[in-house]
Design a protein around this motif. Structure first.
Motif, mmCIF file in Angstrom:
data_model
loop_
_atom_site.group_PDB
_atom_site.id
_atom_site.type_symbol
_atom_site.label_atom_id
_atom_site.label_comp_id
_atom_site.label_asym_id
_atom_site.label_seq_id
_atom_site.Cartn_x
_atom_site.Cartn_y
_atom_site.Cartn_z
ATOM 1 N N ILE A 158 -13.511 -47.936 -56.300
ATOM 2 C CA ILE A 158 -12.670 -46.914 -56.919
ATOM 3 C C ILE A 158 -13.452 -46.162 -57.998
ATOM 4 O O ILE A 158 -13.392 -44.927 -58.076
ATOM 5 C CB ILE A 158 -11.366 -47.528 -57.472
ATOM 6 C CG1 ILE A 158 -10.479 -47.993 -56.308
ATOM 7 C CG2 ILE A 158 -10.628 -46.540 -58.375
ATOM 8 C CD1 ILE A 158 -9.277 -48.819 -56.715
ATOM 9 N N ILE A 159 -14.206 -46.876 -58.801
ATOM 10 C CA ILE A 159 -15.025 -46.236 -59.832
ATOM 11 C C ILE A 159 -16.037 -45.292 -59.184
ATOM 12 O O ILE A 159 -16.189 -44.140 -59.608
ATOM 13 C CB ILE A 159 -15.733 -47.294 -60.709
ATOM 14 C CG1 ILE A 159 -14.706 -48.011 -61.592
ATOM 15 C CG2 ILE A 159 -16.838 -46.660 -61.558
ATOM 16 C CD1 ILE A 159 -15.229 -49.260 -62.273
ATOM 17 N N GLU A 160 -16.724 -45.774 -58.167
ATOM 18 C CA GLU A 160 -17.724 -44.939 -57.485
ATOM 19 C C GLU A 160 -17.069 -43.725 -56.824
ATOM 20 O O GLU A 160 -17.614 -42.630 -56.872
ATOM 21 C CB GLU A 160 -18.493 -45.743 -56.442
ATOM 22 C CG GLU A 160 -19.427 -46.770 -57.028
ATOM 23 C CD GLU A 160 -20.530 -46.177 -57.888
ATOM 24 O OE1 GLU A 160 -21.026 -45.071 -57.580
ATOM 25 O OE2 GLU A 160 -20.902 -46.826 -58.881
ATOM 26 N N PHE A 161 -15.911 -43.911 -56.221
ATOM 27 C CA PHE A 161 -15.204 -42.792 -55.601
ATOM 28 C C PHE A 161 -14.888 -41.718 -56.639
ATOM 29 O O PHE A 161 -15.090 -40.531 -56.402
ATOM 30 C CB PHE A 161 -13.916 -43.262 -54.912
ATOM 31 C CG PHE A 161 -13.097 -42.123 -54.391
ATOM 32 C CD1 PHE A 161 -13.435 -41.508 -53.198
ATOM 33 C CD2 PHE A 161 -12.007 -41.641 -55.098
ATOM 34 C CE1 PHE A 161 -12.704 -40.425 -52.715
ATOM 35 C CE2 PHE A 161 -11.263 -40.569 -54.627
ATOM 36 C CZ PHE A 161 -11.621 -39.964 -53.428
ATOM 37 N N ASN A 162 -14.398 -42.139 -57.784
ATOM 38 C CA ASN A 162 -13.987 -41.185 -58.820
ATOM 39 C C ASN A 162 -15.160 -40.427 -59.443
ATOM 40 O O ASN A 162 -14.993 -39.306 -59.899
ATOM 41 C CB ASN A 162 -13.179 -41.883 -59.908
ATOM 42 C CG ASN A 162 -11.782 -42.217 -59.429
ATOM 43 O OD1 ASN A 162 -11.189 -41.484 -58.653
ATOM 44 N ND2 ASN A 162 -11.257 -43.340 -59.881
#
Length: 111
Positions: free
Chosen positions: A39-43
């Motif tokens: 999720i962090i990488e996606f954002n």
């Protein structure tokens, strides 16, 4: 495990298509363990193709924690990300997930 995630992300960002595929498939069986990191990488990711892959992996986790990200992309303007959001919400298959899909279909957001 964190090194495994970082290694897979490096591969997914590679200029070599086979390395990108390898990184994706290394993460696939471990999405639940790495959901927060995904999720962090996606954002923070800006590359469209990699964002699609990350959202696909997030959806494969079938975790309630992924639902806000998936709902956000369901209502976004990017059709590719919307496609992966729908797939992830369908996989989650909770009452709230089904309600979100129903509302999106009712309003014509998705077919």
């Amino acid at each position: 495990m964190a090194n495994q995630f970082q290694k897979a992300m490096r591969l997914m960002r590679s200029n070599d298509a086979q390395a990108q595929e390898d990184g994706f498939h290394q993460l696939r069986p471990h999405v639940v363990q790495h959901l927060d990191e995904l999720i962090i990488e996606f954002n923070r990711e800006t590359a469209h193709g990699l964002r699609c892959w990350l959202l696909e992996l997030i959806g494969e986790a079938r975790a309630e924690q992924a639902l806000p990200v998936l709902i956000d992309q369901l209502h976004g303007d990017d059709e590719s990300l919307r496609f992966w959001a729908v797939r992830g919400i369908e996989r989650l298959d909770t009452k709230q997930a089904r309600r979100e899909l129903y509302q999106a279909r009712t309003t014509g957001l998705i077919p």
